[in-house]
Design an enzyme around this catalytic site. Sequence first.
Site, PDB file in Angstrom:
ATOM      1  N   CYS A  15      14.905  -0.334 -11.906  1.00 41.12           N
ATOM      2  CA  CYS A  15      14.444  -0.990 -10.692  1.00 41.12           C
ATOM      3  C   CYS A  15      14.699  -2.489 -10.783  1.00 41.12           C
ATOM      4  CB  CYS A  15      12.947  -0.721 -10.477  1.00 41.12           C
ATOM      5  SG  CYS A  15      12.356  -1.209  -8.838  1.00 41.12           S
ATOM      6  N   TYR A  21       1.730  -1.385 -10.846  1.00 36.42           N
ATOM      7  CA  TYR A  21       1.136  -0.047 -10.839  1.00 36.42           C
ATOM      8  C   TYR A  21       2.167   1.068 -10.828  1.00 36.42           C
ATOM      9  CZ  TYR A  21       2.206  -0.782  -5.891  1.00 36.42           C
ATOM     10  OH  TYR A  21       2.851  -1.064  -4.714  1.00 36.42           O
ATOM     11  N   CYS A  22       3.438   0.797 -11.021  1.00 41.50           N
ATOM     12  CA  CYS A  22       4.504   1.781 -10.808  1.00 41.50           C
ATOM     13  C   CYS A  22       4.266   3.063 -11.602  1.00 41.50           C
ATOM     14  CB  CYS A  22       5.858   1.184 -11.189  1.00 41.50           C
ATOM     15  SG  CYS A  22       7.234   2.342 -10.946  1.00 41.50           S
ATOM     16  N   SER A 122       8.825   0.340   1.255  1.00 34.40           N
ATOM     17  CA  SER A 122       7.597   0.066   0.513  1.00 34.40           C
ATOM     18  C   SER A 122       7.081  -1.335   0.827  1.00 34.40           C
ATOM     19  CB  SER A 122       7.853   0.198  -0.996  1.00 34.40           C
ATOM     20  OG  SER A 122       8.190   1.531  -1.327  1.00 34.40           O
ATOM     21  N   ARG A 134       3.592  -6.458  -6.341  1.00 32.51           N
ATOM     22  CA  ARG A 134       4.989  -6.101  -6.141  1.00 32.51           C
ATOM     23  C   ARG A 134       5.862  -7.338  -6.349  1.00 32.51           C
ATOM     24  NH1 ARG A 134       5.837  -1.170  -4.409  1.00 32.51           N
ATOM     25  NH2 ARG A 134       7.927  -1.686  -3.692  1.00 32.51           N
ATOM     26  N   LEU A 195      -2.213   5.212  -8.485  1.00 36.64           N
ATOM     27  CA  LEU A 195      -2.456   6.033  -9.664  1.00 36.64           C
ATOM     28  C   LEU A 195      -2.616   5.171 -10.906  1.00 36.64           C
ATOM     29  CD1 LEU A 195       0.197   8.858  -9.168  1.00 36.64           C
ATOM     30  CD2 LEU A 195      -2.277   9.113  -8.960  1.00 36.64           C
ATOM     31  N   ASP A 277       7.618  15.226  -8.530  1.00 37.18           N
ATOM     32  CA  ASP A 277       7.893  13.812  -8.791  1.00 37.18           C
ATOM     33  C   ASP A 277       6.921  13.213  -9.800  1.00 37.18           C
ATOM     34  OD1 ASP A 277       9.255  11.430  -8.426  1.00 37.18           O
ATOM     35  OD2 ASP A 277       7.981  10.783  -6.771  1.00 37.18           O
ATOM     36  N   CYS A 320     -16.990  24.209  -1.073  1.00 38.03           N
ATOM     37  CA  CYS A 320     -17.302  23.013  -0.287  1.00 38.03           C
ATOM     38  C   CYS A 320     -16.968  23.250   1.191  1.00 38.03           C
ATOM     39  CB  CYS A 320     -16.512  21.827  -0.820  1.00 38.03           C
ATOM     40  SG  CYS A 320     -16.697  20.302   0.138  1.00 38.03           S
ATOM     41  N   CYS A 326      -9.500  19.768   2.984  1.00 37.90           N
ATOM     42  CA  CYS A 326      -9.166  19.031   1.754  1.00 37.90           C
ATOM     43  C   CYS A 326      -8.276  19.854   0.825  1.00 37.90           C
ATOM     44  CB  CYS A 326     -10.463  18.643   1.050  1.00 37.90           C
ATOM     45  SG  CYS A 326     -10.239  17.906  -0.589  1.00 37.90           S
TER      46      CYS A 326
END
Length: 371
Positions: A15, A21-22, A122, A134, A195, A277, A320, A326
């Site tokens: 990149c 955070y990638c 993005s 970023r 994440l 992914d 639930c 969900c």
Amino acid sequence: MPPLHLLIKPASGNCNMRCNYCFYADITENREVASYGIMNLSTLENIVKKTLSAASMECTFAFQGGEPTLAGLDFYKKLIEFEQKYNTKNLTIHHAIQTNGYVIDREWAQFLAEHRFLVGLSLDGIKDTHDLYRMDNAQKGTFSKTMHAAQLFDTYGVEYNILTVVAKQLAKNIRKVYAFYKRNHFIYQQYIPCLDPIGEQRGGHDYSLTPKLYGEFLMNLFDLWYRDMMQGEKVSIRYFDNLISMLWGYPPESCSMWGQCSRQNVVESDGEVYPCDFYVLDEYKLGNLNNSDFAQINDCREGIGFINQSLSIATECSECQWYPLCRGGCRRDRDYIENGALALNFFCESYKMFFNYAYDRLKEIALKYSK
């Protein structure tokens, strides 16, 4: 074989930016070979040839990274040539690409428009929230580069949507972000919760989301979206769009909302195929399209049991009241084992907060825009 969708990483994890955070940079650090380099044209040709031979009716070639534009524009021109050469069944071919916009210029924009690539751009909101995480290789913010790409897409008629990673500061500033998106006519939006690295206890980074914060984010965003939708100012937010579709009785198009993993083909730059992914890791290799076909890859898929593992639902989840909407959420958010089953979604509290808050108004929107 049914239609095929491939998510291809032509530049592997390489990149031209260094986002804090990638998630894919984290994945590459957890396998034997971090980067497989730029995909060579022989591998690209094999991918196109085997996909068009195996698919029925239609197929999609989607590109992601890393940063897929690092493969160069000539790479994508060869893609079109290979498609023209091997599409003997006259399949409908769709194209998509996810980009940070850093190298987008007029030539790129013209090509993407001409060949009808659906582009995910993005952008993490306003300048302050975007530039916080970023950054480029020189540790400089990239907001102006991304906005320039959006301007070029508008000028040349590129179809695109905005993909926003919801990190802590953005979640706290969603009202400013939403207003900024509206001013710039970014009406196609997708928000993805940030994440933490694989195997880490969540919450340890300055970008980390807590369930409470993510729940508040969803409620605040919904308020803004609901107001506009009720006034006839349609804004497409992928998560909310999927919920409305489910209330109409249709299945969601987002794999994270199915309640189980689907059959995916994520292709690294060496031709190796993986089931998701989020799991482009050595233990999940399914076969290489340079020397395997899709039948062999699917046999391996069944052998490792990736999809079957995702069928495990915690009792608290399945009982639930919100489970029909969900469905447990994405496997990546519940991927540790408790008593032989996948755990509750890390954002379970978030979704309970949201549905308790928004369900009646979701039904109202579904009724207002029912087909």
